[in-house]
Design a protein around this motif. Structure first.
Motif, PDB file in Angstrom:
ATOM      1  N   TYR A 126     -30.757  42.084 -48.675  1.00  0.00           N
ATOM      2  CA  TYR A 126     -30.073  42.820 -49.742  1.00  0.00           C
ATOM      3  C   TYR A 126     -29.855  41.922 -50.944  1.00  0.00           C
ATOM      4  O   TYR A 126     -30.153  42.300 -52.081  1.00  0.00           O
ATOM      5  N   TRP A 127     -29.355  40.705 -50.715  1.00  0.00           N
ATOM      6  CA  TRP A 127     -29.058  39.804 -51.831  1.00  0.00           C
ATOM      7  C   TRP A 127     -30.319  39.345 -52.543  1.00  0.00           C
ATOM      8  O   TRP A 127     -30.309  39.120 -53.752  1.00  0.00           O
ATOM      9  N   VAL A 130     -31.482  42.332 -54.879  1.00  0.00           N
ATOM     10  CA  VAL A 130     -30.755  42.710 -56.095  1.00  0.00           C
ATOM     11  C   VAL A 130     -31.425  42.157 -57.345  1.00  0.00           C
ATOM     12  O   VAL A 130     -31.097  42.586 -58.455  1.00  0.00           O
ATOM     13  N   SER A 131     -32.335  41.220 -57.191  1.00  0.00           N
ATOM     14  CA  SER A 131     -33.062  40.693 -58.350  1.00  0.00           C
ATOM     15  C   SER A 131     -34.317  41.495 -58.660  1.00  0.00           C
ATOM     16  O   SER A 131     -35.021  41.197 -59.618  1.00  0.00           O
ATOM     17  N   GLU A 133     -36.049  45.494 -59.313  1.00  0.00           N
ATOM     18  CA  GLU A 133     -35.644  46.723 -59.990  1.00  0.00           C
ATOM     19  C   GLU A 133     -34.915  47.611 -58.975  1.00  0.00           C
ATOM     20  O   GLU A 133     -35.445  47.906 -57.901  1.00  0.00           O
ATOM     21  N   THR A 134     -33.705  48.018 -59.310  1.00  0.00           N
ATOM     22  CA  THR A 134     -32.832  48.634 -58.318  1.00  0.00           C
ATOM     23  C   THR A 134     -33.279  50.037 -57.904  1.00  0.00           C
ATOM     24  O   THR A 134     -33.479  50.307 -56.708  1.00  0.00           O
ATOM     25  N   GLU A 135     -33.447  50.956 -58.850  1.00  0.00           N
ATOM     26  CA  GLU A 135     -33.648  52.357 -58.492  1.00  0.00           C
ATOM     27  C   GLU A 135     -34.994  52.641 -57.840  1.00  0.00           C
ATOM     28  O   GLU A 135     -35.072  53.362 -56.854  1.00  0.00           O
ATOM     29  N   ARG A 138     -35.905  48.453 -55.061  1.00  0.00           N
ATOM     30  CA  ARG A 138     -35.021  48.077 -53.949  1.00  0.00           C
ATOM     31  C   ARG A 138     -34.545  49.295 -53.167  1.00  0.00           C
ATOM     32  O   ARG A 138     -34.614  49.321 -51.945  1.00  0.00           O
ATOM     33  N   LEU A 139     -34.022  50.326 -53.865  1.00  0.00           N
ATOM     34  CA  LEU A 139     -33.459  51.468 -53.146  1.00  0.00           C
ATOM     35  C   LEU A 139     -34.519  52.344 -52.489  1.00  0.00           C
ATOM     36  O   LEU A 139     -34.203  53.192 -51.653  1.00  0.00           O
TER      37      LEU A 139
END
Length: 409
Positions: A126-127, A130-131, A133-135, A138-139
């Motif tokens: 997870y950490w 976070v670097s 692209e979130t949407e 990562r998600l």
């Protein structure tokens, strides 16, 4: 603008250290950096500090910069935390140089730290994520190894890069890391080992990926006005360049290069007045094997599409035309996110001061560091140059930064 000089640098070991804290690791790096300054440097000499960290695991998210600088005795020294993902302390070094060149400081500490081993594997993922692209990355479940695997797949399809060439990056960097007492994975590996490891994100396997690490690193940058108080063998920060880009890989125009790295390199070369063919060695951001190959092309070490053949030629090995990652790189030395950029500067300091031991490059005068945030959302490049030794103008016998009034008193 004034010239900036690197007069000292040091780091902790990289690895997993459950008995250490982020403060104790930073103290180890700071003490090593001050001890490396030829004429000595005290905490009281430092005018300003920049500290890089992502803040993995949730420890001291706010004011983590002052938390470590106060711990090492920099009481009251203005401290700024820098967060640019994996390029955090590379940018901290850049900000230190800016502070020197602007005339606002004469002695600046640039460092970084991270503790990554005290969380679960899921939390660590997870950490790291976070670097990205979130949407849309990562998600949706994309990992960093998955993003770099996409880069590798396209490079392989377009240019004929092979898994064996990717594995040669690991073999080279482990050979160098085995000569580095600070390295987390300080052992050699065979080409067979590097090719037959378990797949992480096809085509990348375990030996194509760097480890997660605990560690800290510090560099000491001073102005031309005071450099002779600290050394007779100055290392000039000849060039600095930085670039940013879309955070998500899918947002960019290319999968086979990192435009931010190219822009950063162009700026650094222009400021230094040199080209890539004038470098003696380089520390590049090899979070994954493909990342080192992309760096060869982005930094101008070879033409686009030729990186696989360059690693195969042996040119980037210790003893080759342009040794790359003599420290072992992120792959073998380790990758404590916030410390990585400053850790690259530690290797440059050792190489240019002739203290790199078994991995010493023969008579180097110029080296480069290349630090990337995420999958290329940010990048910073520095060119360092060893000048001819000079005699100290401080003939009074005073210690570093000692004022006339202090002597007479």
């Amino acid at each position: 603008m004034r010239d900036a000089y690197l007069v000292g640098a040091g780091q902790s070991d990289y690895g997993a250290f459950p008995e250490e804290s982020y403060r104790s690791l930073f103290r180890t790096a700071f003490d090593a950096a001050t001890d490396s300054v030829p004429k000595g440097l005290d905490a009281g000499d430092v005018d300003e500090a920049f500290v890089g960290t992502l803040g993995v695991g949730g420890r001291q998210l706010g004011l983590s910069g002052p938390a470590v600088t106060e711990h090492v005795g920099l009481d009251g020294v203005p401290t700024t935390r820098v967060e640019n993902a994996c390029a955090a302390s590379g940018f901290a070094v850049r900000q230190a140089v800016q502070a020197i060149k602007s005339g606002m400081a004469d002695v600046v500490l640039a460092g970084g730290f991270e503790v990554m081993s005290d969380t679960s594997s899921d939390a660590t993922k997870y950490w790291l994520g976070v670097s990205g692209e979130t949407e849309w990355e990562r998600l949706s479940g994309t990992t960093f190894s998955g993003v770099y695997a996409q880069m590798a797949s396209v490079h392989m399809e377009r240019y004929g890069t092979t898994r064996e060439q990717l594995s040669r990056v690991a073999v080279k960097n482990h050979a160098n890391g085995a000569k580095n007492p600070h390295a987390q994975l300080g052992f050699e590996c065979s080409l067979e080992d590097a090719q037959s490891a378990p797949v992480v994100a096809d085509p990348l396997n375990l030996y194509h990926c760097c480890p997660t690490s605990d560690g800290a690193a510090c560099a000491l940058i001073v102005s031309e006005d005071v450099v002779e108080e600290y050394t007779d063998d100055p290392i000039r920060v000849a060039g600095v360049g930085a670039g940013s880009d879309d955070v998500g890989l899918f947002q960019r125009d290319t999968y086979t290069g990192i435009p931010a790295s190219r822009r950063a390199a162009e700026s650094a070369y222009e400021m230094a007045g040199v080209g890539p063919d004038e470098l003696d060695f380089a520390e590049v951001h090899d979070c994954f094997a493909i990342a080192e190959l992309l760096a060869y092309e982005d930094l101008g070490f070879c033409e686009e599409g030729e990186a696989g053949r360059l690693i195969e030629s042996g040119a980037t090995e210790l003893g080759g035309d342009l040794p790359v990652n003599t420290s072992g790189g992120l792959k073998s030395k380790g990758h404590p996110i916030g410390a990585t950029g400053a850790g690259q500067v530690v290797e440059v300091f050792k190489q240019l001061s002739g203290t790199a031991g078994e991995r010493q490059v023969e008579r180097p005068t110029r080296g480069l560091t290349h630090n990337v945030g995420g999958s290329g959302g940010a990048a910073v490049v520095h060119v360092f140059e060893r000048e001819e030794p000079r005699s100290s103008r401080n003939s009074s016998g005073r210690g570093p930064r000692e004022k006339e009034s202090e002597v007479s008193a």
